[in-house]
Design a protein around this motif. Structure first.
Motif: not given
Ligand SMILES: [Mg+2]
Ligand SMILES: Nc1ncnc2c1ncn2[C@@H]1O[C@H](COP(=O)(O)OP(=O)(O)OP(=O)(O)O)[C@@H](O)[C@H]1O
Lengths: 270, 447
Positions: A61-63, A109-111, A190-193
């Motif tokens: 997903k992130s990729t 970002f995710q983090k 938005m990556d896992e916001p």
């Molecule tokens: Mg990810």
């Protein structure tokens, strides 16, 4: 999937797709060295809509999200194939400057990764380098507006000059959301916001996403089925680098076509 | 540890560990704690050994070097008239005449102070060196001072100097043409009378080297200036070049065979003995480019070559240690790569870069071998450069080179000067380190 039978030439893509289509990805393959992370993904992301990417951890997903603003360019071993268009323009074309693209396609970002600068500077940095503010007053307004939309204004309004890294994890994530919208992108990735947020802040961010939908197209990666169901109009289910199913959120959650989707959303794999 | 093999046989077969009181340490915990205590003891021992040697080092440096900062002098007011000057200059043994004038003045001084001592001219010369020669040298250079009283401060010979600062013991004196034991009695009496006295040797800090025959007049000042100009060259060249090279290699250059090769070679360069850089400097800067010998400019260039790898390696390491998420964050809001590097990465890497730079500079400051080859060792700097530009181009010495030169000289008093020079060198280094620490704090405290 609704895109596989579409003609491939650029003109027909723009004419064939509905005027609402913002991002069109065709035959996207991503490799990290020898790892095949994304396998032949076709997807069409609509304008003024929220698209959710769901799927088990490590499915890409992130990729895939990072392909949409070419953040993968920064990873040396990463290779992207296929064609991704925004407003009918191939973003991997040689003429495209990734910096310009990223101003148009913002990312959370995710983090949480605030700059080790003051809260104010975190938000003001983007508008500053893009020349969005003509005066200090303008900039102050942008900062306030963005922090309000990021649902964090009340918590930080008295400490704008303190370092952004001194906030709690959830506050940092909202700061990053505020930072991303301060540059007024057209697409927000938005990556896992909400992975570090409590239910209240999550609710605020979801409201924000809903509000952003009026002007932008939003792509959100989430591990929460409920969230996907609440905020998104379209949902894409990834599994082991494949896009297994993509469609209306209601339809994915109530009547999934693929058995893998079905078992994932009912909690049997993942 | 070998804990696994020694597990308690009392463990019940049921698999559940038997519950024991928390107030009693079980065997496992005891062993672990003992291991930890042992390790702490080793560490403490290592620190103490290190500290001991540090104290020995500093103790010996200070005890050997401090005498260099005091000196024993004879102060005398003397007036030489124009007639006396002409008379002396017309004689065949000119310095002899000057010596007689001096002795006359000296006698008057003794009388004034009511001191009664027996001495002869030869003894006075053994104590004060070539009185006549020094006097003549002064007046031929300063004819305008004729006819007025002049305060002379004559440094004593290195043996008398050593006698007063403890280097020379009375028992060790064997009568020779340099020193008779009776001279020491005379010196003691003069000292008691206040004509001869010890004071702080400012000349050692501010003066220039003096040549082999006059250890009393030797100072390190000129070579401090030489070192200073060299450090300017090193800083001005190696910091920007090193940082720019590191940023390029770390942030922009593609990672391929060529950059790998460059990386390996930079590490190799850091390990190259400094004397190799010295001979390179001799060949390239002096013989090929025709730059002046013994000049701080050339020294600085050679040391720059030596310092660059250190700076590049430490700068790259500190750039690497900046979390990639910061770069992502900057790129994510649409900053260009260069903006990301200069606005975000570099400020975070700054403390590390500064540390590396200071370490490199400190190494360069203490480096002697390459200076040997470009002619800065053994060069007698007789004065200060007379301007900023000539500070770079005029032949000069550098601190470590000066220390080496002194240590190689025969007179024991120079040996003392070498230790004194080391004190100054260490002070210089400490100042640099303090500056580095302060700067680093400034950069770190920002966030
Ligand atoms: Mg990810
Ligand atoms: N920088 C990288 N280098 C090498 N492989 C990577 C890199 N980033 C991701 N991968 C690999 O690509 C695959 C997809 O990773 P990705 O981060 O896209 O997963 P994800 O769906 O976002 O997972 P999660 O939900 O845990 O965030 C994984 O197998 C991962 O190991």
């Amino acid at each position: 999937m609704n895109m596989t039978d579409m003609p491939a030439t650029a003109e027909t893509v723009t004419t064939m797709t509905s005027p609402k289509s913002k991002i069109t990805a065709k035959n996207v393959e991503v490799f990290y060295g020898d790892t095949h992370a994304i396998k032949d993904v076709d997807v069409e992301i609509e304008d003024r809509n929220v698209t959710a990417f769901i799927g088990p951890s490590g499915c890409g997903k992130s990729t895939f999200l990072r392909c949409l603003n070419r953040m993968n360019d920064t990873i040396d071993i990463c290779r992207v194939e296929g064609r991704i268009e925004i407003d009918g323009e191939d973003i991997y074309d040689k003429k495209v400057d990734p910096v310009q693209l990223r101003a148009k396609v913002g990312m959370v970002f995710q983090k949480p990764n605030p700059f080790p600068k003051s809260i104010y500077d975190n938000i003001a940095y983007g508008p500053r380098i893009h020349g969005l503010a003509r005066s200090k007053r303008d900039l102050d307004d942008i900062v306030e507006k963005s922090l309000r939309r990021g649902a964090i204004w009340d918590e930080v309004k008295d400490r704008l000059q303190e370092p952004g890294t001194g906030l709690s994890g959830g506050q940092q994530q909202r700061l990053c959301i505020a930072r991303a919208i301060a540059t007024e992108p057209e697409v927000l990735l938005m990556d896992e916001p909400c992975s570090a947020l409590d239910p209240i802040a999550t609710d605020q961010v979801e409201n924000l996403i809903d509000e952003l939908r009026q002007d932008y197209s939003v792509v959100i990666v989430t591990h929460s089925m409920q969230q996907a169901a609440r905020v998104s109009q379209k949902t894409a289910f990834f599994h082991l680098g494949n896009l297994v199913e993509y469609g209306e959120t209601d339809q994915i959650f109530t009547n999934p076509q693929d058995p893998r989707t079905e078992s994932y959303i009912s909690g049997r794999i993942g | 540890m070998t804990d696994a093999t020694a597990s308690t046989p009392a463990a019940p077969a049921s698999g559940r560990r038997q519950s024991i009181s928390l107030f009693r340490q079980d065997a496992h915990t005891k062993r672990r704690n003992a291991a930890e205590t042992r390790f702490k003891a080793y560490g403490l021992t290592a620190v103490l050994v290190g500290l001991f040697f540090l104290i020995v080092l500093f103790g010996s440096i200070i005890s050997n070097g401090l005498p260099a900062f005091t000196r024993t002098v004879v102060e005398l007011e003397l007036t030489l008239t124009q007639e006396q000057y002409e008379e002396a200059e017309s004689k065949l043994l000119k310095t002899g005449a000057y010596r007689d004038f001096f002795i006359a003045a000296f006698d008057r001084e003794l009388e004034e102070r009511g001191v009664e001592v027996e001495y002869d001219a030869a003894a006075l010369e053994r104590i004060l060196g070539k009185i006549g020669g020094n006097l003549r040298e002064f007046y031929t250079a300063n004819e305008d001072r004729l006819g007025q009283p002049v305060d002379f401060e004559l440094s004593t010979s290195s043996r008398i100097d050593g006698y007063f600062n403890g280097r020379l013991k009375r028992e060790d004196v064997r009568d020779s043409r340099f020193l008779m034991s009776t001279d020491l009695d005379l010196a003691d009496e003069l000292y008691a009378a206040g004509i001869m006295k010890s004071d702080f040797n400012w000349n050692f800090i501010t003066g220039a080297d003096s040549g082999v025959d006059n250890p009393g007049g030797a100072g390190i000042g000129a070579s401090v200036v030489g070192s200073f100009f060299m450090m300017i060259v090193v800083l001005v060249l190696s910091l920007p070049i090193g940082v720019a090279a590191s940023i390029y290699l770390e942030e922009f250059a593609p990672k391929n065979r060529w950059t790998d090769l460059i990386e390996v070679n930079i590490s190799n360069l850091a390990a190259v003995p400094s004397i190799v850089f010295g001979i390179l400097g001799l060949a390239v800067f002096i013989q090929f480019a025709g730059l002046p010998q013994s000049a701080p400019l050339v020294g600085g260039l050679v040391l720059t070559l030596m310092t660059l790898p250190t700076i590049i390696i430490s700068t790259r390491a500190s750039l690497k240690s900046v979390p990639p998420s910061i770069r992502d964050a900057a790129l994510g809001v649409g900053a260009s790569k260069m903006q990301a590097v200069f606005h975000h990465v570099l400020p975070l890497a700054m403390p590390g870069i500064l540390t590396g730079t200071i370490i490199g500079l400190a190494q360069a400051l203490g480096e002697t071998a390459p200076l040997l080859l470009i002619g800065m060792v053994g060069f007698v700097a007789r004065g200060y450069p007379d301007g900023f530009v000539s500070g770079f181009t005029e032949a000069n010495s550098a601190m470590p080179a000066q220390i080496y030169t002194w240590a190689a000289r025969a007179d024991a008093s120079f040996y003392e000067k070498a230790w004194g020079g080391i004190i100054i060198l260490l002070l210089f280094l400490m100042t640099m380190n303090i500056i580095a620490i302060v700067l680093r704090r400034r950069f770190e405290r920002r966030w």
